[in-house]
Design a protein around this motif. Structure first.
Motif, PDB file in Angstrom:
ATOM      1  N   ALA A 167       0.760   7.873   0.144  1.00 43.39           N
ATOM      2  CA  ALA A 167       2.078   7.536   0.369  1.00 43.39           C
ATOM      3  C   ALA A 167       2.572   7.951   1.991  1.00 43.39           C
ATOM      4  N   SER A 168       2.135   7.682   2.770  1.00 41.66           N
ATOM      5  CA  SER A 168       2.274   7.126   4.414  1.00 41.66           C
ATOM      6  C   SER A 168       3.164   6.502   3.980  1.00 41.66           C
ATOM      7  N   ALA A 169       2.921   5.014   3.151  1.00 40.96           N
ATOM      8  CA  ALA A 169       3.193   3.732   3.012  1.00 40.96           C
ATOM      9  C   ALA A 169       5.109   3.681   2.931  1.00 40.96           C
ATOM     10  N   ALA A 170       5.385   5.093   2.919  1.00 44.54           N
ATOM     11  CA  ALA A 170       7.217   5.478   2.315  1.00 44.54           C
ATOM     12  C   ALA A 170       7.749   5.249   3.931  1.00 44.54           C
ATOM     13  N   ALA A 171       6.651   5.345   4.784  1.00 44.21           N
ATOM     14  CA  ALA A 171       6.736   5.156   6.772  1.00 44.21           C
ATOM     15  C   ALA A 171       8.007   4.140   6.765  1.00 44.21           C
ATOM     16  N   ARG A 207       5.959  11.672  -0.017  1.00 48.22           N
ATOM     17  CA  ARG A 207       6.594  10.414   0.245  1.00 48.22           C
ATOM     18  C   ARG A 207       7.584  10.038   0.877  1.00 48.22           C
ATOM     19  N   VAL A 208       8.005  11.589   0.881  1.00 45.51           N
ATOM     20  CA  VAL A 208       9.638  12.338   1.234  1.00 45.51           C
ATOM     21  C   VAL A 208       9.252  12.112   2.815  1.00 45.51           C
ATOM     22  N   THR A 209       8.022  13.233   2.951  1.00 39.12           N
ATOM     23  CA  THR A 209       8.213  13.487   4.187  1.00 39.12           C
ATOM     24  C   THR A 209       7.836  12.816   5.132  1.00 39.12           C
ATOM     25  N   SER A 210       6.156  11.509   4.411  1.00 36.13           N
ATOM     26  CA  SER A 210       6.685  10.574   5.682  1.00 36.13           C
ATOM     27  C   SER A 210       7.453   9.815   5.898  1.00 36.13           C
ATOM     28  N   ALA A 211       8.487   9.724   4.716  1.00 34.39           N
ATOM     29  CA  ALA A 211      10.019   8.779   5.233  1.00 34.39           C
ATOM     30  C   ALA A 211      10.772   8.915   6.352  1.00 34.39           C
ATOM     31  N   ALA A 266      12.664   8.750  -3.579  1.00 35.75           N
ATOM     32  CA  ALA A 266      11.307   8.521  -3.461  1.00 35.75           C
ATOM     33  C   ALA A 266      10.194   8.139  -4.775  1.00 35.75           C
ATOM     34  N   ASN A 267      10.844   8.009  -5.854  1.00 38.77           N
ATOM     35  CA  ASN A 267      10.650   7.651  -7.041  1.00 38.77           C
ATOM     36  C   ASN A 267      11.708   6.708  -7.874  1.00 38.77           C
ATOM     37  N   GLY A 312       8.309  -1.607  -2.841  1.00 38.39           N
ATOM     38  CA  GLY A 312       7.568  -1.516  -4.522  1.00 38.39           C
ATOM     39  C   GLY A 312       6.045  -1.695  -3.866  1.00 38.39           C
ATOM     40  N   GLN A 313       4.903  -0.614  -5.237  1.00 38.81           N
ATOM     41  CA  GLN A 313       3.584  -0.060  -4.512  1.00 38.81           C
ATOM     42  C   GLN A 313       2.535  -1.234  -5.040  1.00 38.81           C
ATOM     43  N   GLN A 314       3.313  -2.255  -5.549  1.00 40.31           N
ATOM     44  CA  GLN A 314       2.679  -3.465  -6.307  1.00 40.31           C
ATOM     45  C   GLN A 314       1.562  -2.536  -7.719  1.00 40.31           C
ATOM     46  N   PRO A 315       1.919  -2.683  -8.524  1.00 45.77           N
ATOM     47  CA  PRO A 315       1.814  -1.882  -9.501  1.00 45.77           C
ATOM     48  C   PRO A 315       0.807  -2.650 -10.154  1.00 45.77           C
ATOM     49  N   PHE A 316       1.300  -4.009 -10.871  1.00 45.14           N
ATOM     50  CA  PHE A 316       0.197  -4.902 -11.549  1.00 45.14           C
ATOM     51  C   PHE A 316      -1.316  -4.303 -10.755  1.00 45.14           C
ATOM     52  N   LEU A 317      -1.456  -3.922  -9.878  1.00 40.60           N
ATOM     53  CA  LEU A 317      -2.823  -3.854  -9.047  1.00 40.60           C
ATOM     54  C   LEU A 317      -3.548  -2.145  -9.516  1.00 40.60           C
ATOM     55  N   GLN A 318      -2.488  -1.687 -10.195  1.00 38.46           N
ATOM     56  CA  GLN A 318      -2.611  -0.428 -10.300  1.00 38.46           C
ATOM     57  C   GLN A 318      -3.412  -0.353 -11.723  1.00 38.46           C
ATOM     58  N   GLY A 319      -2.825  -1.158 -12.560  1.00 43.10           N
ATOM     59  CA  GLY A 319      -3.716  -1.439 -13.829  1.00 43.10           C
ATOM     60  C   GLY A 319      -4.579  -2.566 -13.838  1.00 43.10           C
ATOM     61  N   PHE A 320      -4.636  -2.916 -12.939  1.00 43.84           N
ATOM     62  CA  PHE A 320      -6.152  -3.861 -12.799  1.00 43.84           C
ATOM     63  C   PHE A 320      -7.212  -3.297 -12.508  1.00 43.84           C
ATOM     64  N   TRP A 321      -7.210  -2.757 -10.857  1.00 45.34           N
ATOM     65  CA  TRP A 321      -8.568  -2.762 -10.492  1.00 45.34           C
ATOM     66  C   TRP A 321      -8.802  -1.942 -11.617  1.00 45.34           C
ATOM     67  N   PRO A 322      -8.363  -0.521 -11.162  1.00 44.16           N
ATOM     68  CA  PRO A 322      -8.954   0.108 -12.442  1.00 44.16           C
ATOM     69  C   PRO A 322      -9.599   0.298 -13.412  1.00 44.16           C
TER      70      PRO A 322
END
Length: 360
Positions: A167-171, A207-211, A266-267, A312-322
């Protein structure tokens, strides 16, 4: 004579060039332990018969909202990984376009009883709601991996791999928003961070807090913090906004403040509506609007000038790596190898590069 010598030299050089790769200086032909690398790289003979014992692996990936398009590239990534290892991938999720953890849990409770399942990948947006799933999976001998949203309290967290954006990436978006406001020449006004804590997504709250913290820091570093009001609600997790009618809710919020100069959502629930709200307010190209995710609505909004940028949060990786993680856990005994997919800031300058091969 000179031509003959040159021909001889060329022939010698050619013969050197075609020597086998194994003769190259520094090559490693076997492990220090004595075993052969080619043999060690083969899949274990028992892997395809893990759990279901049907000759192939079957993994299910279950998300909390399959109805708004965000998880489409996640599913693509899962399929790519499945193709690489020869596994069947079941693509499942709530049909709702907004977060629906209850429906996701209903699907998980069904899939956990399927004798064909060899591994489960799930999103965990609602903290504390997935422990029974993990217990049932462990009792059945089915490995679990989590993706996208992170529940730090989940049962056996240290033994379960997670793939997702911290979530810190929202910064990154918060800093970009503050710089946009400063560069716009505005000398005062409100910077708003609308969201909905009622949806129960702790990841979005963080995310909101980090931003918010990044916006405040950037303005403070510029000596301009006192000139602007940065509002993320009483607990800095978002100004409560109706997710069931988000466009009108955002327009009402902007009109009620009267001095809005920037906004961060944030979403995927609120960012496409932010695009429509900016257009409806007549602020195209005049308002610093930053959001999350890179679906078609975000890309179109950026290109049209109704969204300044999105993360973007690289969603392709969020399916590939798991998928790969579950395979490695079954075949190699590797577990809890987490991956932070970080954030990709997309603006009008680079939006044309987004979406190649379904990856964003």
């Amino acid at each position: 004579m000179r031509r003959i010598l040159l021909s001889a030299v060329s022939a010698a050089a050619l013969s050197v060039g075609v020597t086998s790769a194994s003769a190259q200086s520094g090559s490693v032909e076997k492990a220090v332990g004595g075993y052969n690398f080619d043999e060690a790289a083969k899949e274990d003979a028992k892997t395809k018969d893990f759990h279901s014992a049907d000759g192939h692996l079957t993994f299910a990936i279950v998300t909390h909202t399959a109805g708004n398009g965000f998880f489409d590239p996640v599913y693509v990534g899962a399929k790519v990984a499945g193709n690489m290892i020869g596994a069947e991938i079941l693509l499942l999720g709530s049909e709702s376009p907004v977060d629906d953890p209850a429906r996701e849990i209903e699907i998980l409770n069904q899939i956990i009883r399927d004798p064909k399942i060899d591994g489960i990948i799930m999103t965990t947006p609602q903290v504390g709601a997935y422990n029974d799933i993990v217990k049932a999976a462990e009792a059945a001998g089915i490995p679990v991996a989590t993706t996208n949203s992170f529940d730090e309290t989940i049962l056996n967290r240290s033994g379960i791999s997670h793939t997702g954006q911290d979530a810190s990436a929202a910064a990154i978006g918060g800093e970009a928003l503050a710089k946009c406001v400063l560069d716009s020449g505005k000398t005062s006004g409100s910077i708003l961070l609308p969201s909905s804590t009622a949806m129960g997504n702790i990841e979005v709250n963080n995310r909101v807090t980090s931003a918010f913290n990044a916006i405040v820091k950037t303005l403070k570093d510029a000596g301009k913090l006192e000139a602007f009001k940065v509002d993320a609600g009483p607990e800095n997790v978002g100004i409560d906004t109706n997710p069931n009618d988000p466009v009108n809710a955002l327009v009402t919020l902007f009109e009620s403040r009267g001095d809005a100069v920037g906004a961060f959502t944030a979403n995927n629930v609120f960012t496409p509506p932010l695009v429509k709200a900016v257009e409806q307010m007549g602020w195209t190209g005049k308002f610093c609007a930053f959001g999350f995710d890179l679906g078609p609505a975000q890309q179109e909004g950026i290109a049209a000038g109704n969204l300044t940028g999105s993360l973007g949060q690289q969603p392709f990786l969020q399916g590939f790596w798991p998928v790969m993680q579950l395979y490695l856990q079954i075949d190699r005994g590797i577990s809890a190898a987490n991956l932070d997919t970080r954030a990709q800031l997309v603006t009008k300058e680079n939006v044309a590069k987004v979406g190649k091969r379904f990856e964003n």
